[in-house]
Scaffold this motif. Structure first.
Motif, PDB file in Angstrom:
ATOM      1  N   MET A 144      -0.651  76.301 -72.499  1.00 44.29           N
ATOM      2  CA  MET A 144      -1.764  75.588 -73.130  1.00 44.29           C
ATOM      3  C   MET A 144      -2.775  76.590 -73.678  1.00 44.29           C
ATOM      4  O   MET A 144      -3.113  77.562 -73.018  1.00 44.29           O
ATOM      5  N   LYS A 145      -3.239  76.329 -74.901  1.00 45.13           N
ATOM      6  CA  LYS A 145      -4.223  77.239 -75.511  1.00 45.13           C
ATOM      7  C   LYS A 145      -5.641  76.681 -75.404  1.00 45.13           C
ATOM      8  O   LYS A 145      -5.840  75.460 -75.498  1.00 45.13           O
ATOM      9  N   VAL A 146      -6.557  77.605 -75.211  1.00 45.42           N
ATOM     10  CA  VAL A 146      -7.975  77.238 -75.073  1.00 45.42           C
ATOM     11  C   VAL A 146      -8.780  78.123 -76.018  1.00 45.42           C
ATOM     12  O   VAL A 146      -8.697  79.357 -75.944  1.00 45.42           O
ATOM     13  N   SER A 147      -9.552  77.506 -76.884  1.00 41.91           N
ATOM     14  CA  SER A 147     -10.424  78.269 -77.785  1.00 41.91           C
ATOM     15  C   SER A 147     -11.863  78.205 -77.303  1.00 41.91           C
ATOM     16  O   SER A 147     -12.308  77.166 -76.806  1.00 41.91           O
ATOM     17  N   ILE A 148     -12.548  79.313 -77.475  1.00 41.25           N
ATOM     18  CA  ILE A 148     -13.969  79.370 -77.126  1.00 41.25           C
ATOM     19  C   ILE A 148     -14.698  79.856 -78.376  1.00 41.25           C
ATOM     20  O   ILE A 148     -14.570  81.024 -78.761  1.00 41.25           O
ATOM     21  N   ILE A 149     -15.402  78.952 -79.012  1.00 45.42           N
ATOM     22  CA  ILE A 149     -16.077  79.268 -80.275  1.00 45.42           C
ATOM     23  C   ILE A 149     -17.577  79.353 -80.003  1.00 45.42           C
ATOM     24  O   ILE A 149     -18.149  78.440 -79.407  1.00 45.42           O
ATOM     25  N   TYR A 150     -18.196  80.449 -80.429  1.00 42.20           N
ATOM     26  CA  TYR A 150     -19.609  80.607 -80.091  1.00 42.20           C
ATOM     27  C   TYR A 150     -20.408  81.202 -81.237  1.00 42.20           C
ATOM     28  O   TYR A 150     -19.862  81.890 -82.111  1.00 42.20           O
ATOM     29  N   HIS A 151     -21.708  80.930 -81.188  1.00 45.12           N
ATOM     30  CA  HIS A 151     -22.652  81.661 -82.036  1.00 45.12           C
ATOM     31  C   HIS A 151     -23.506  82.504 -81.107  1.00 45.12           C
ATOM     32  O   HIS A 151     -23.933  82.024 -80.053  1.00 45.12           O
ATOM     33  N   SER A 152     -23.750  83.759 -81.478  1.00 39.85           N
ATOM     34  CA  SER A 152     -24.571  84.641 -80.653  1.00 39.85           C
ATOM     35  C   SER A 152     -25.208  85.697 -81.531  1.00 39.85           C
ATOM     36  O   SER A 152     -24.512  86.394 -82.266  1.00 39.85           O
ATOM     37  N   GLU A 153     -26.523  85.804 -81.486  1.00 42.90           N
ATOM     38  CA  GLU A 153     -27.214  86.832 -82.272  1.00 42.90           C
ATOM     39  C   GLU A 153     -27.455  88.082 -81.450  1.00 42.90           C
ATOM     40  O   GLU A 153     -27.357  89.193 -81.943  1.00 42.90           O
ATOM     41  N   THR A 154     -27.838  87.906 -80.172  1.00 40.64           N
ATOM     42  CA  THR A 154     -28.218  89.072 -79.368  1.00 40.64           C
ATOM     43  C   THR A 154     -27.273  89.299 -78.177  1.00 40.64           C
ATOM     44  O   THR A 154     -27.590  90.076 -77.276  1.00 40.64           O
ATOM     45  N   GLY A 155     -26.157  88.588 -78.168  1.00 37.48           N
ATOM     46  CA  GLY A 155     -25.096  88.914 -77.214  1.00 37.48           C
ATOM     47  C   GLY A 155     -25.001  88.073 -75.951  1.00 37.48           C
ATOM     48  O   GLY A 155     -23.992  88.135 -75.253  1.00 37.48           O
ATOM     49  N   ASN A 156     -26.040  87.284 -75.650  1.00 35.97           N
ATOM     50  CA  ASN A 156     -25.982  86.518 -74.393  1.00 35.97           C
ATOM     51  C   ASN A 156     -24.862  85.479 -74.407  1.00 35.97           C
ATOM     52  O   ASN A 156     -24.035  85.414 -73.486  1.00 35.97           O
ATOM     53  N   THR A 157     -24.855  84.674 -75.438  1.00 35.43           N
ATOM     54  CA  THR A 157     -23.854  83.598 -75.508  1.00 35.43           C
ATOM     55  C   THR A 157     -22.448  84.192 -75.622  1.00 35.43           C
ATOM     56  O   THR A 157     -21.487  83.649 -75.064  1.00 35.43           O
ATOM     57  N   GLU A 158     -22.355  85.322 -76.298  1.00 33.31           N
ATOM     58  CA  GLU A 158     -21.053  85.999 -76.407  1.00 33.31           C
ATOM     59  C   GLU A 158     -20.545  86.411 -75.017  1.00 33.31           C
ATOM     60  O   GLU A 158     -19.366  86.246 -74.704  1.00 33.31           O
ATOM     61  N   LYS A 159     -21.452  86.922 -74.185  1.00 36.29           N
ATOM     62  CA  LYS A 159     -21.023  87.338 -72.841  1.00 36.29           C
ATOM     63  C   LYS A 159     -20.525  86.147 -72.035  1.00 36.29           C
ATOM     64  O   LYS A 159     -19.538  86.248 -71.297  1.00 36.29           O
ATOM     65  N   VAL A 160     -21.198  85.016 -72.179  1.00 38.31           N
ATOM     66  CA  VAL A 160     -20.759  83.813 -71.457  1.00 38.31           C
ATOM     67  C   VAL A 160     -19.388  83.361 -71.992  1.00 38.31           C
ATOM     68  O   VAL A 160     -18.503  82.977 -71.224  1.00 38.31           O
ATOM     69  N   ALA A 161     -19.219  83.468 -73.303  1.00 27.53           N
ATOM     70  CA  ALA A 161     -17.923  83.101 -73.905  1.00 27.53           C
ATOM     71  C   ALA A 161     -16.796  83.964 -73.335  1.00 27.53           C
ATOM     72  O   ALA A 161     -15.713  83.465 -73.000  1.00 27.53           O
ATOM     73  N   LYS A 162     -17.064  85.261 -73.209  1.00 32.83           N
ATOM     74  CA  LYS A 162     -16.041  86.186 -72.659  1.00 32.83           C
ATOM     75  C   LYS A 162     -15.723  85.856 -71.201  1.00 32.83           C
ATOM     76  O   LYS A 162     -14.585  85.973 -70.762  1.00 32.83           O
ATOM     77  N   LEU A 163     -16.749  85.435 -70.488  1.00 28.27           N
ATOM     78  CA  LEU A 163     -16.558  85.060 -69.084  1.00 28.27           C
ATOM     79  C   LEU A 163     -15.641  83.826 -68.990  1.00 28.27           C
ATOM     80  O   LEU A 163     -14.753  83.761 -68.128  1.00 28.27           O
ATOM     81  N   ILE A 164     -15.852  82.884 -69.867  1.00 29.60           N
ATOM     82  CA  ILE A 164     -15.001  81.686 -69.893  1.00 29.60           C
ATOM     83  C   ILE A 164     -13.563  82.099 -70.237  1.00 29.60           C
ATOM     84  O   ILE A 164     -12.602  81.669 -69.596  1.00 29.60           O
ATOM     85  N   GLU A 165     -13.441  82.976 -71.221  1.00 28.51           N
ATOM     86  CA  GLU A 165     -12.107  83.442 -71.633  1.00 28.51           C
ATOM     87  C   GLU A 165     -11.379  84.088 -70.442  1.00 28.51           C
ATOM     88  O   GLU A 165     -10.239  83.731 -70.130  1.00 28.51           O
ATOM     89  N   GLU A 166     -12.073  85.006 -69.780  1.00 29.62           N
ATOM     90  CA  GLU A 166     -11.453  85.699 -68.631  1.00 29.62           C
ATOM     91  C   GLU A 166     -11.069  84.719 -67.529  1.00 29.62           C
ATOM     92  O   GLU A 166     -10.005  84.825 -66.939  1.00 29.62           O
ATOM     93  N   SER A 167     -11.950  83.775 -67.261  1.00 23.95           N
ATOM     94  CA  SER A 167     -11.709  82.833 -66.160  1.00 23.95           C
ATOM     95  C   SER A 167     -10.502  81.953 -66.418  1.00 23.95           C
ATOM     96  O   SER A 167      -9.668  81.780 -65.538  1.00 23.95           O
ATOM     97  N   VAL A 168     -10.442  81.376 -67.612  1.00 18.45           N
ATOM     98  CA  VAL A 168      -9.349  80.422 -67.830  1.00 18.45           C
ATOM     99  C   VAL A 168      -8.003  81.128 -68.020  1.00 18.45           C
ATOM    100  O   VAL A 168      -6.955  80.556 -67.745  1.00 18.45           O
TER     101      VAL A 168
END
Ligand code: FMN
Length: 161
Positions: A1-25
């Motif tokens: 099963m594939k999971v996409s995590i699409i985010y907007h991030s200007e200063t990196g916070n939301t990007e870090k959370v996105a990466k955390l979700i990616e690693e976890s799943v």
């Protein structure tokens, strides 16, 4: 099963959370996940994904205009997929919950099934989605991981690989 995590991030916070979700799943057997900024979305991976997480910073108590613009102009068909949200904010009460609900409204209009697990699996509750102050305290990061894994396991259980 594939999971996409699409985010907007200007200063990196939301990007870090996105990466955390990616690693976890990715730790869940049979799951392939990709996090992608709105400027570099892998359309074919998203098309093949059962779940799409959308992440945004909170801007003036709602989701960012960049994410809104992207959602309004992208041509990807999200209908029938599970849609989940996460948001970062600068301070408690900064409006991340509202940002998440506004984002969920967009997903419903696109024909997605909005899902958060909520309070159905006990503590910690993940009400509308995951929220982090900036890139998250250790506790908030833990909740992000739990949220992402719970959603993915449930969807896998419902729809298989
Ligand atoms: C235009 C603008 C508006 C913002 N409005 C809010 C707000 O209403 N509430 C809040 O808590 N943080 C607000 N912030 C802070 C961001 O939501 C916060 O720093 C976020 O984590 C940034 O995410 P990013 O690093 O992924 O860009 C605002 C930031 C910007 C640039």
């Amino acid at each position: 099963m594939k999971v996409s995590i699409i985010y907007h991030s200007e200063t990196g916070n939301t990007e870090k959370v996105a990466k955390l979700i990616e690693e976890s799943v990715c730790q869940i057997e049979g799951v392939k996940a990709e996090s992608m900024a709105i400027s570099e979305v892998d359309e074919s991976f998203v098309n093949d994904s059962a779940i799409v997480f959308f992440g945004t910073p909170t801007y003036a108590g709602t989701y960012s205009w960049q994410m809104k613009k992207w959602l309004d102009t992208c041509r990807i068909k999200f209908a029938g997929k599970i849609g989940c949200v996460f948001a970062t904010e600068k301070y408690i009460g900064g409006g991340a919950d509202n940002a998440e609900m506004a984002l969920i409204s967009e997903l419903l209009v696109k024909g997605m099934f909005a899902y958060s697990v909520g309070a159905s699996e006990g503590q910690p509750y993940t009400h509308f989605g995951a929220v982090c102050i900036k890139d998250g305290t250790d506790e908030q990061k833990e909740r992000v991981k739990i949220f992402a894994k719970r959603v993915t396991k449930k969807v896998k259980e419902m729809f298989g690989d």
